[in-house]
Design a protein around this motif. Structure first.
Motif, PDB file in Angstrom:
ATOM      1  N   ALA A  95       0.831  -1.207   0.000  1.00 56.89           N
ATOM      2  CA  ALA A  95       0.000   0.000   0.000  1.00 56.89           C
ATOM      3  C   ALA A  95       0.868   1.260   0.000  1.00 56.89           C
ATOM      4  O   ALA A  95       1.857   1.344   0.729  1.00 56.89           O
ATOM      5  CB  ALA A  95      -0.923  -0.006   1.216  1.00 56.89           C
ATOM      6  N   GLY A  96       0.496   2.217  -0.828  1.00 58.76           N
ATOM      7  CA  GLY A  96       1.191   3.495  -0.860  1.00 58.76           C
ATOM      8  C   GLY A  96       2.383   3.553  -1.789  1.00 58.76           C
ATOM      9  O   GLY A  96       2.966   4.632  -1.967  1.00 58.76           O
ATOM     10  N   GLU A  97       2.784   2.429  -2.382  1.00 55.97           N
ATOM     11  CA  GLU A  97       3.943   2.460  -3.270  1.00 55.97           C
ATOM     12  C   GLU A  97       3.592   3.121  -4.595  1.00 55.97           C
ATOM     13  O   GLU A  97       2.426   3.191  -4.990  1.00 55.97           O
ATOM     14  CB  GLU A  97       4.474   1.048  -3.513  1.00 55.97           C
ATOM     15  CG  GLU A  97       3.553   0.162  -4.324  1.00 55.97           C
ATOM     16  CD  GLU A  97       4.133  -1.221  -4.562  1.00 55.97           C
ATOM     17  OE1 GLU A  97       5.343  -1.398  -4.362  1.00 55.97           O
ATOM     18  OE2 GLU A  97       3.363  -2.122  -4.947  1.00 55.97           O
ATOM     19  N   GLU A  98       4.610   3.596  -5.270  1.00 57.14           N
ATOM     20  CA  GLU A  98       4.414   4.258  -6.559  1.00 57.14           C
ATOM     21  C   GLU A  98       4.003   3.254  -7.633  1.00 57.14           C
ATOM     22  O   GLU A  98       4.520   2.129  -7.665  1.00 57.14           O
ATOM     23  CB  GLU A  98       5.698   4.951  -6.998  1.00 57.14           C
ATOM     24  CG  GLU A  98       6.003   6.237  -6.261  1.00 57.14           C
ATOM     25  CD  GLU A  98       5.147   7.396  -6.731  1.00 57.14           C
ATOM     26  OE1 GLU A  98       4.676   7.362  -7.882  1.00 57.14           O
ATOM     27  OE2 GLU A  98       4.951   8.335  -5.941  1.00 57.14           O
ATOM     28  N   PRO A  99       3.077   3.632  -8.518  1.00 59.64           N
ATOM     29  CA  PRO A  99       2.784   2.765  -9.666  1.00 59.64           C
ATOM     30  C   PRO A  99       3.933   2.811 -10.670  1.00 59.64           C
ATOM     31  O   PRO A  99       4.874   3.593 -10.524  1.00 59.64           O
ATOM     32  CB  PRO A  99       1.516   3.391 -10.249  1.00 59.64           C
ATOM     33  CG  PRO A  99       1.597   4.830  -9.868  1.00 59.64           C
ATOM     34  CD  PRO A  99       2.281   4.866  -8.523  1.00 59.64           C
ATOM     35  N   ASN A 100       3.852   1.961 -11.683  1.00 55.43           N
ATOM     36  CA  ASN A 100       4.872   1.986 -12.735  1.00 55.43           C
ATOM     37  C   ASN A 100       4.935   3.367 -13.381  1.00 55.43           C
ATOM     38  O   ASN A 100       3.939   4.091 -13.449  1.00 55.43           O
ATOM     39  CB  ASN A 100       4.552   0.944 -13.813  1.00 55.43           C
ATOM     40  CG  ASN A 100       4.850  -0.472 -13.343  1.00 55.43           C
ATOM     41  OD1 ASN A 100       5.493  -0.664 -12.317  1.00 55.43           O
ATOM     42  ND2 ASN A 100       4.364  -1.448 -14.080  1.00 55.43           N
ATOM     43  N   ASP A 101       6.124   3.700 -13.869  1.00 54.82           N
ATOM     44  CA  ASP A 101       6.312   5.002 -14.504  1.00 54.82           C
ATOM     45  C   ASP A 101       5.629   5.093 -15.862  1.00 54.82           C
ATOM     46  O   ASP A 101       5.362   6.197 -16.350  1.00 54.82           O
ATOM     47  CB  ASP A 101       7.806   5.288 -14.688  1.00 54.82           C
ATOM     48  CG  ASP A 101       8.481   5.633 -13.377  1.00 54.82           C
ATOM     49  OD1 ASP A 101       7.782   5.827 -12.371  1.00 54.82           O
ATOM     50  OD2 ASP A 101       9.719   5.704 -13.354  1.00 54.82           O
ATOM     51  N   GLN A 102       5.333   3.938 -16.483  1.00 54.77           N
ATOM     52  CA  GLN A 102       4.776   3.937 -17.831  1.00 54.77           C
ATOM     53  C   GLN A 102       3.467   3.145 -17.873  1.00 54.77           C
ATOM     54  O   GLN A 102       3.106   2.471 -16.903  1.00 54.77           O
ATOM     55  CB  GLN A 102       5.794   3.352 -18.814  1.00 54.77           C
ATOM     56  CG  GLN A 102       7.118   4.121 -18.810  1.00 54.77           C
ATOM     57  CD  GLN A 102       8.130   3.528 -19.767  1.00 54.77           C
ATOM     58  OE1 GLN A 102       8.285   3.977 -20.885  1.00 54.77           O
ATOM     59  NE2 GLN A 102       8.851   2.521 -19.312  1.00 54.77           N
ATOM     60  N   LEU A 103       2.773   3.229 -19.008  1.00 53.72           N
ATOM     61  CA  LEU A 103       1.488   2.565 -19.177  1.00 53.72           C
ATOM     62  C   LEU A 103       1.607   1.372 -20.114  1.00 53.72           C
ATOM     63  O   LEU A 103       2.544   1.271 -20.905  1.00 53.72           O
ATOM     64  CB  LEU A 103       0.456   3.537 -19.762  1.00 53.72           C
ATOM     65  CG  LEU A 103       0.131   4.812 -18.976  1.00 53.72           C
ATOM     66  CD1 LEU A 103      -1.034   5.533 -19.658  1.00 53.72           C
ATOM     67  CD2 LEU A 103      -0.183   4.528 -17.534  1.00 53.72           C
ATOM     68  N   THR A 104       0.623   0.476 -20.022  1.00 54.92           N
ATOM     69  CA  THR A 104       0.515  -0.587 -21.015  1.00 54.92           C
ATOM     70  C   THR A 104      -0.029   0.010 -22.315  1.00 54.92           C
ATOM     71  O   THR A 104      -0.645   1.086 -22.316  1.00 54.92           O
ATOM     72  CB  THR A 104      -0.440  -1.696 -20.551  1.00 54.92           C
ATOM     73  OG1 THR A 104      -1.771  -1.154 -20.450  1.00 54.92           O
ATOM     74  CG2 THR A 104      -0.016  -2.251 -19.190  1.00 54.92           C
ATOM     75  N   ARG A 105       0.165  -0.704 -23.397  1.00 57.86           N
ATOM     76  CA  ARG A 105      -0.348  -0.217 -24.678  1.00 57.86           C
ATOM     77  C   ARG A 105      -1.868  -0.151 -24.666  1.00 57.86           C
ATOM     78  O   ARG A 105      -2.456   0.805 -25.191  1.00 57.86           O
ATOM     79  CB  ARG A 105       0.143  -1.122 -25.805  1.00 57.86           C
ATOM     80  CG  ARG A 105      -0.336  -0.671 -27.183  1.00 57.86           C
ATOM     81  CD  ARG A 105       0.224  -1.540 -28.287  1.00 57.86           C
ATOM     82  NE  ARG A 105      -0.357  -1.197 -29.574  1.00 57.86           N
ATOM     83  CZ  ARG A 105      -0.066  -1.828 -30.715  1.00 57.86           C
ATOM     84  NH1 ARG A 105       0.808  -2.834 -30.710  1.00 57.86           N
ATOM     85  NH2 ARG A 105      -0.645  -1.447 -31.854  1.00 57.86           N
ATOM     86  N   PHE A 106      -2.509  -1.115 -24.028  1.00 58.58           N
ATOM     87  CA  PHE A 106      -3.979  -1.132 -23.975  1.00 58.58           C
ATOM     88  C   PHE A 106      -4.496   0.124 -23.276  1.00 58.58           C
ATOM     89  O   PHE A 106      -5.399   0.802 -23.774  1.00 58.58           O
ATOM     90  CB  PHE A 106      -4.470  -2.379 -23.248  1.00 58.58           C
ATOM     91  CG  PHE A 106      -5.966  -2.499 -23.181  1.00 58.58           C
ATOM     92  CD1 PHE A 106      -6.664  -3.182 -24.157  1.00 58.58           C
ATOM     93  CD2 PHE A 106      -6.690  -1.897 -22.148  1.00 58.58           C
ATOM     94  CE1 PHE A 106      -8.066  -3.281 -24.105  1.00 58.58           C
ATOM     95  CE2 PHE A 106      -8.072  -1.976 -22.088  1.00 58.58           C
ATOM     96  CZ  PHE A 106      -8.758  -2.665 -23.069  1.00 58.58           C
TER      97      PHE A 106
END
Length: 434
Positions: A71-82
């Motif tokens: 909980a509280g961690e950063e999401p990935n810096d980039q997105l999936t193509r979808f």
């Protein structure tokens, strides 16, 4: 009166050449060191698009599985193509662009040039108006050419000079990796630093030479670069396919105003909820929406050693100023008799104080000129270093003015205490001792 005090200062320098030289050198060393590091910090931490950086936002979502969730961690810096293509299709911002870096091999028509590779950017139509990329010739492509996999390209001014001798190349053919594209635009000189729109392919450096529709590059299986983080199922044969569980695409939006960020964040929150209901997302909604400067700060674009060097240089400048204070104090006290005579002849304490400050400022001016030369040498040394930001280390007009401003302030601060001491000289005592 100031001109008179300036002439007195020059006479004083000629009488005390060694002491004056020591003060000038002390200030020059401090100014040279501080301005070298301050200039490097300035070019690395500057706002690359100041007129709209508060309206450009970088989007982060969290499509990863629950395994390893904290909980509280950063999401990935980039997105999936979808996710990137879905957000792009829904067009909920003034402008939106998905992108990734790549590399292509160009096959010039001229027999004088051999095939060569260059950096490319696979993106969508809003890239150019969003980032205010200036055009020398032509324009960018339209949204329908994204959807239609148009074989069109925008090239840099540098590449246009190399391939077409700088002429208007709109409508001409460009062979890349065995495929023919039509040039529809040529960018004017454009090289934002830091390379904020894609920090995955380098924080500093030149912009790409070729821009093309993302959909076209994917259809033709053009090579890409930058980081990719794959998770979940590992059986995808193509990690760049639409449904691959991999994050590798940068996604930017431009809003009408900074105040609309909360509305767009609510849209992203609702989107994440929908994707979790569809079984794609597993984790609780974890969204980040940072403007340009917040994004650069989060990615720690300015190297830690540059910050450390700045503090060390400022400390060195302080040491130099303390030494200058001591030298000025010794110089003024040696002239107590002269000051006493001037006081006896009617000079006020304020006039003695001003004369002493003018002399300190003149020392600072000489130290600033020498310090500027030392700063230029220091920046030249930085440009010889094997770091990606080396060639950016140049002294622009703003930093030139700051150099002399800092010099004047530093010298006046250094001269304040000695001038204060000089104005307190008692004329009667000095006259008795003569």
């Amino acid at each position: 009166m100031l001109a008179y005090y300036f002439r007195l200062a020059l006479r004083s320098f000629r009488r005390n050449r060694v002491l004056t030289a020591l003060m000038v050198i002390a200030i020059a060393l401090g100014i040279g060191a501080s301005m070298t590091t301050l200039t490097v910090f300035h070019v690395l931490s500057g706002d690359p698009i100041p007129h709209k950086s508060d309206r450009l936002f970088y989007v982060q979502l969290d499509p990863q599985p629950m395994l390893g969730y904290q909980a509280g961690e950063e999401p990935n810096d980039q997105l999936t193509r979808f996710d990137a293509e879905t957000l792009l299709r829904e067009k909920r911002a003034k402008h939106q662009a998905m992108m990734t870096g790549g590399g292509v091999t160009l096959e010039p028509e001229s027999s004088a040039l051999r095939p060569f590779t260059t950096d490319a950017r696979y993106t969508s139509a809003d890239f150019f108006p969003m980032f205010d990329a200036p055009f020398l010739f032509g324009r960018g492509w339209k949204a329908d050419q994204d959807e239609g996999r148009g074989r069109v390209a925008v090239i840099s001014r540098t590449l246009n000079q190399k391939l077409f001798d700088g002429a208007d190349s709109v409508g001409k053919s460009l062979r890349m990796d065995g495929n023919t594209f039509t040039v529809i635009g040529v960018l004017d000189t454009w090289n934002p630093n830091p390379h904020f729109y894609d920090l995955e392919t380098g924080k500093y450096g030149d912009s790409e030479d070729v821009f093309m529709p993302f959909s076209t590059a994917m259809d033709l299986k053009f090579g890409r670069n930058g980081n990719m983080d794959c998770f979940g199922r590992k059986n995808e044969t193509d990690e760049t396919s639409l449904n691959a569980s991999c994050t590798w695409i940068q996604y930017w939006v431009e809003l009408e105003s900074a105040s609309q960020a909360s509305d767009y964040r609510a849209y992203l929150d609702n989107y994440s909820t929908q994707q979790r209901a569809a079984g794609r997302f597993e984790r609780p909604n974890n969204i980040r929406l940072r403007n340009v400067m917040a994004w650069l700060d989060y990615k720690q674009v300015v190297p830690g050693d540059v910050r450390l060097q700045l503090w060390l240089a400022m400390g060195f400048l302080l040491v130099c100023l303390v030494n200058t204070v001591g030298l000025l104090l010794a110089k003024f006290l040696r002239r107590s008799g002269e000051i006493g005579v001037r006081r006896a002849l009617g000079a006020s304490r304020a006039q003695i104080f001003l004369q002493s400050l003018v002399e300190a400022g003149t020392v600072g001016l000489a130290g600033g000129v020498l310090g500027l030369g030392l700063a230029a040498l220091g920046l030249y040394a930085v440009r010889q270093q094997p770091v990606e930001y080396a060639k950016l280390a140049t002294l622009d007009g703003q930093m030139l003015l700051l150099t002399f401003g800092l010099t004047l302030v530093a010298s006046l601060l250094a001269g304040f205490l000695p001038a204060l001491r000089a104005m307190q000289v008692a004329p009667a005592i000095q006259l008795k001792s003569q």
